[in-house]
Design a protein around this motif. Structure first.
Motif: not given
Length: 314
Positions: A150-174
């Motif tokens: 997966a060497t070529e994987k990269c972050l790709t930024f596009r001319k989208d509306k600059l809306k900030l969104k967040g996502y959360v998750d957890s792993d209990f007692a992992g």
């Protein structure tokens, strides 16, 4: 030095002022900085941030350039613990010749800059840097094998509306040594990740409800900071959205009444309630199957990893 701004005339004026005070050379549009390659496609309106060259150098340095690739950064059969640390002199001698800390340091730089997909895996193996064992080393090599494919994987930024969104998750007692839980969150601007975290929680949580609630509070602090940074750059945000796949943590955040099952949760973790009340953020449910933060808290399948990475612009 990297100069960025919305007004080209102001950028040129700044460069003139700097050149009058210092001996400097203008290299034009940025193409590479700190091991990250910057690629622009004007027609498609994209900008890519890649560390492919850096990853290749890391693989070459640790003799993993020809290793057989794997499709996930951490497999479910790796169950690491302190019990796997070296016990015999032979094991200690073998691990003394292994560049464990050097590999971890190299992986961490990629993880912090452009590769959220290896955050959980690197976090797991870095817990044993003081006394790694053979099983820990095999896990590190597994991560390198994943990067090999997966060497070529990269972050790709596009001319989208600059809306900030967040996502959360957890792993209990992992985490099996002290049974601590894992915090994971990622923030996207437009459709691309700009901030992500995968780490063990500092407190001992005793229920899945508390684990999720702690994650939400920590993520909301990061959201406030990002919101302030964007405001300084001239991008005012409307009400931001924080996604969680835990319905009970959403109910707890929106309900100011204390229940017998949640009285033990420290007061400062109820910070999220004031943000919701003041209209700073909106806390909404997302299906677990669509939550991109899963890859930051636990090993995932190939299909889920693809969904997670695509969802954050990787």
């Amino acid at each position: 030095m990297l100069v960025a701004g919305a007004n080209l005339e102001e950028i040129n004026n700044l460069k003139k002022q700097l050149s009058s005070e210092f001996k400097m050379k203008d290299l034009g549009a940025a193409k590479q900085i700190l091991g990250m390659r910057i690629s622009r496609d004007e027609q498609r309106g994209t900008l890519q941030l890649s560390q492919a060259e850096y990853v290749c150098k890391v693989l070459q340095r640790f003799n993993m350039s020809d290793a057989k690739p794997v499709r996930t950064p951490l497999a479910s059969h790796f169950r690491l613990s302190k019990e796997q640390c070296p016990e015999t002199d032979e094991e200690k001698d073998f691990m003394g010749r292994v560049p464990y800390a050097s590999v971890i340091g190299s992986l961490m730089y990629a993880m912090v800059c452009t590769r959220p997909d290896i955050s959980n895996a690197v976090g797991v193996v870095s817990r044993y840097m003081s006394n790694p064992g053979k099983q820990h080393w095999e896990t590190v090599k597994w991560i390198l094998r994943y990067l090999r494919g997966a060497t070529e994987k990269c972050l790709t930024f596009r001319k989208d509306k600059l809306k900030l969104k967040g996502y959360v998750d957890s792993d209990f007692a992992g985490e099996v040594d002290h049974w601590r839980s894992t915090t994971g969150y990622v923030f996207t601007l437009g459709s691309t990740a700009i901030s992500w975290v995968s780490q063990l929680q500092k407190i001992m949580t005793i229920s899945t409800t508390e684990v999720e609630y702690v994650v939400v509070t920590e993520a909301s602090k990061e959201l406030i900071w990002l919101q302030g940074l964007l405001a300084e750059l001239g991008f005012q945000q409307e009400m931001n959205v924080l996604h969680s796949d835990s319905q009970i943590s959403i109910h707890l955040a929106k309900n100011s009444a204390f229940h017998s099952r949640t009285k033990h949760i420290d007061l400062h973790y109820h910070f999220i309630r004031s943000l919701i009340k003041d209209g700073v953020l909106k806390f909404v449910k997302i299906a677990g199957s669509k939550n991109p933060t899963d890859m930051l808290t636990k090993p995932v399948t190939t299909e889920k990893l693809e969904l997670c990475t695509t969802s954050v612009g990787l």
